[in-house]
Design an enzyme around this catalytic site. Structure first.
Site, PDB file in Angstrom:
ATOM      1  N   THR A 201       2.492   8.474 -34.549  1.00 42.94           N
ATOM      2  CA  THR A 201       3.410   8.326 -35.682  1.00 42.94           C
ATOM      3  C   THR A 201       2.963   7.203 -36.610  1.00 42.94           C
ATOM      4  O   THR A 201       3.024   7.327 -37.842  1.00 42.94           O
ATOM      5  CB  THR A 201       4.830   8.047 -35.165  1.00 42.94           C
ATOM      6  OG1 THR A 201       5.221   9.086 -34.270  1.00 42.94           O
ATOM      7  CG2 THR A 201       5.814   7.961 -36.312  1.00 42.94           C
ATOM      8  N   GLU A 417       0.537  -7.901   1.937  1.00 39.56           N
ATOM      9  CA  GLU A 417      -0.249  -8.092   0.713  1.00 39.56           C
ATOM     10  C   GLU A 417      -1.600  -8.736   1.018  1.00 39.56           C
ATOM     11  O   GLU A 417      -2.602  -8.426   0.363  1.00 39.56           O
ATOM     12  CB  GLU A 417       0.537  -8.949  -0.284  1.00 39.56           C
ATOM     13  CG  GLU A 417       1.908  -8.401  -0.666  1.00 39.56           C
ATOM     14  CD  GLU A 417       1.845  -6.996  -1.239  1.00 39.56           C
ATOM     15  OE1 GLU A 417       0.782  -6.612  -1.773  1.00 39.56           O
ATOM     16  OE2 GLU A 417       2.852  -6.272  -1.133  1.00 39.56           O
ATOM     17  N   HIS A 420      -3.984  -5.941   1.966  1.00 40.24           N
ATOM     18  CA  HIS A 420      -4.516  -5.261   0.782  1.00 40.24           C
ATOM     19  C   HIS A 420      -5.637  -6.081   0.145  1.00 40.24           C
ATOM     20  O   HIS A 420      -6.725  -5.562  -0.165  1.00 40.24           O
ATOM     21  CB  HIS A 420      -3.402  -5.062  -0.255  1.00 40.24           C
ATOM     22  CG  HIS A 420      -2.441  -3.967   0.080  1.00 40.24           C
ATOM     23  ND1 HIS A 420      -2.826  -2.701   0.414  1.00 40.24           N
ATOM     24  CD2 HIS A 420      -1.080  -3.955   0.108  1.00 40.24           C
ATOM     25  CE1 HIS A 420      -1.764  -1.946   0.633  1.00 40.24           C
ATOM     26  NE2 HIS A 420      -0.680  -2.700   0.456  1.00 40.24           N
ATOM     27  N   ASP A 492       2.478   3.369  -0.183  1.00 43.96           N
ATOM     28  CA  ASP A 492       1.037   3.299   0.068  1.00 43.96           C
ATOM     29  C   ASP A 492       0.544   4.559   0.760  1.00 43.96           C
ATOM     30  O   ASP A 492      -0.470   5.151   0.375  1.00 43.96           O
ATOM     31  CB  ASP A 492       0.713   2.079   0.942  1.00 43.96           C
ATOM     32  CG  ASP A 492       1.049   0.776   0.245  1.00 43.96           C
ATOM     33  OD1 ASP A 492       1.057   0.764  -0.985  1.00 43.96           O
ATOM     34  OD2 ASP A 492       1.305  -0.217   0.941  1.00 43.96           O
TER      35      ASP A 492
END
Length: 641
Positions: A201, A417, A420, A492
């Site tokens: 737009t 954490e 990870h 996960d």
């Protein structure tokens, strides 16, 4: 609503007044004078029975001593002539009214007619207003934006190729003869295609601003109404207005609302939406080569548009607007940072590297959130801290500082954490770890954000396998440390399963099943071309697919367990630092990966404005943490939890 009430009240008052006056005329409250002959009136005057005499035009109004009211016709006789006939005026009050037209009597007599006329006028006016509204119902609702440029190409960044395509439109509107001398014909319609927030737009408004021509803006949904034929009427009216204001631009936003594939089975051939689309097709074919009307349309679903709308001669050109790369993101940040006081330490290129997958709207929102944060903290300039925090706000939402968790849940989240982060750090094909936090944001109980070193458009099998290992590392760390599983790894596991199944069924990355796809994608036209997967393989192959998906997940799970087991002291060290500091990033994060394990984590300094939360009783479950692995063209910066 209030004006209608006042108008109706006025009509009722007029009716009431007219009725009262009419009743007064028909049934007067006072009695009329009694008519007597002239000779009798003369005799009464001679007998001294008259108190007042009034000569009114051709009548003699008499009031007797006993209060009676009489009248006598005298024709054209004057008062002197009446005295000659014997009228005695001695001791009588007499007067003569001036001759003339009786306007007051006329007004009183015609007042009911005037009031009834006013009533009829109001009724007809109301009916005409309702009729005009019915007529205007089929008029176009397009908004005409003046030719004064408010948005130009300087306000649009990150879509250089699209701007180049539309520059030709601007040049054609400014100097049409340049193209016609070479026999070139500018496209009648240009379709802007791209994900939400990429600036479709904004780019259309920039074209109108650069060309300096009238700009008609309307949404596709504004054409269609519940009444048959209204949409087609509005299309005709819109194109008539455009032809009267040539050269001009018509911009139809979200054209898929009206341009959806015909023959969908909903409403048949008389469907209002299909009639509206048919009228658009006819009007676009009705332009001659000398009509300087260009149609711009925007959609993020080009797959559901009718083929007749996309053929040459209607929408001749398609302009693709994708999410910007790092150069485009830097340019967009520069555009949206105008007028915002940035600190000297702010580096927009560094910020662009941290926002892989952001659209232009996301970047604009990022800078706005940073400005709000700086104002909330009473600062005069926007620092890099606010900008980096705004990235997390755009991805995951604001911090939930009021949330209270038990020390046990905090410890579980920290190890989750840390798992990870450690696996992503040690795997060769995983993205670098940028930030680890156990501060709740939005629906996330904690998150680990991975930051790709460059914009990526292709993914390898090795990268997918390392991504799955990283996703499963959180639950693996919980198993290794606490010998227990929690609900925190729900998202996960879901993402890992989806990714493994895509590797087998869509990407042909299975060594056992080979390079082929499984499952036929069918487009359900009557539901808007929604994708539905149909099985095109046997039960035996389905079992092999399940086994292959299970094998990929188990291998990734084993790889994550091996890494965390071999580096368990480092995992504990990182988790302890996360428990104390809650968030690790930058140099602190790199130090957690490399510093000697004997170093004890320092307590995080709590700002004076932020009270320390006292942990309440432990809850039975932890909040689920979300993981979003990087996609081929990611929507946002990769974040895992």
């Amino acid at each position: 609503m209030k004006s209608n009430w006042m108008r109706n009240s006025l009509i009722y008052i007029i009716i009431l007044v007219a009725a009262v006056i009419l009743l007064y005329q028909l049934f007067p409250t006072s009695s009329k004078p009694t008519e007597v002959g002239l000779e009798q009136a003369i005799t009464m005057s001679q007998d001294g029975e008259i108190a007042v005499i009034t000569v009114d035009n051709q009548e003699l109004l008499i009031t007797t001593l006993d209060g009676r009211e009489l009248k006598t016709a005298i024709g054209n006789l004057t008062l002197v002539e009446l005295q000659e006939l014997g009228l005695d005026l001695n001791g009588v009050d007499y007067n003569v009214k001036a001759s003339g037209f009786d306007w007051s009597g006329l007004l009183i007599g015609f007042l009911p007619l005037i009031l009834f006329g006013a009533l009829i006028f109001f009724l007809f006016r109301s009916a005409r207003g309702a009729n005009s509204q019915a007529i205007n119902f089929g008029r176009s609702r397009a908004r005409l934006i003046a030719s004064t440029p408010t948005v130009t190409f300087d306000d649009v960044a990150g879509v250089d190729e699209a701007k180049q395509e539309l520059t030709e439109v601007v040049e054609f509107l400014k100097s049409r003869e340049k193209f016609q001398s070479l026999g070139a014909r500018i496209p009648k319609g240009i379709l802007l295609i791209g994900p939400p927030g990429t600036g479709k737009t904004l780019l259309a408004r920039a074209v109108a601003g650069e060309a300096g021509v009238p700009f008609f803006s309307i949404s596709g949904s504004e054409f269609v109404e519940m009444f048959v034929g209204v949409g087609a009427s509005r299309v005709r009216d819109l194109f008539d207005q455009a032809k009267r204001n040539t050269p001009c631009i018509i911009f139809i936003d979200e054209i898929d609302a009206v341009g959806r594939h015909r023959g969908a089975g909903l409403g048949g051939g008389h469907d209002e939406r299909e009639q509206t689309l048919n009228q658009i097709l006819v009007e676009m074919d009705g332009f001659d080569t000398n009509t300087n009307v260009i149609i711009l349309a925007a959609t993020n679903r080009p797959d559901i548009l009718d083929p007749a709308l996309l053929r040459p001669g209607r929408f001749d050109r398609r302009v693709i607007l994708d999410r910007p790369d790092i150069v485009g993101r830097t340019a967009i940040l520069k555009v949206h940072s105008k007028g915002k006081p940035l600190a000297d330490e702010v580096n927009l290129e560094v910020l662009a590297k941290q926002t892989a997958g952001f659209s232009g709207a996301d970047l604009a929102n990022l800078l706005n959130e940073a400005a709000i944060l700086a104002a909330r903290r009473g600062q005069k300039v926007i620092n890099m801290v606010e900008l980096e925090e705004s990235i997390d706000r755009v991805i995951a939402g604001p911090e939930r500082k009021s949330r209270r968790i038990s020390p046990k849940e905090k410890e579980i989240s920290a190890y989750h954490e840390a798992g990870h982060a450690l696996v992503a750090k040690l795997l060769p094909n995983a993205d670098p770890v940028h930030k680890v936090s156990i501060v709740a944001r939005g629906m996330m109980g904690g998150y680990t954000r991975l930051l790709p070193t460059e914009d990526r458009y292709l993914m390898t099998r090795s990268q997918f396998k390392d991504m799955i290992s990283t996703l499963l590392a959180g639950q693996t760390a919980e198993e290794l440390i606490f010998k227990e599983m929690t609900t925190g790894a729900q998202n996960d596991i879901e993402e890992a399963t989806k990714l493994a199944r895509k590797m087998v069924t869509s990407y042909g990355m299975s060594q056992k099943l080979g390079p082929r796809t499984f499952g036929r994608k069918e487009e359900l036209v009557f539901l808007g071309r929604e994708i539905s997967e149909q099985r095109d393989y046997s039960e035996k192959v389905a079992q092999e697919i399940d086994e292959e998906v299970h094998s990929i997940i188990e291998h990734a799970h084993g790889e994550a367990r091996r890494i965390l087991t071999e580096n368990k002291p480092r995992l504990i060290h990182i988790a302890e630092k996360i428990i104390v500091q809650e968030t690790l990033e930058g140099e602190e994060l790199e130090l957690a990966f490399s510093e000697p394990l004997s170093v004890k984590p320092k307590a995080k300094e709590t700002p004076a404005t932020q009270p320390v939360a006292e942990p309440p009783q432990a809850k039975a479950k932890t909040a689920p943490r979300k993981t979003a692995p990087p996609q081929i063209i990611p929507k946002q910066a990769p974040a895992s939890s």
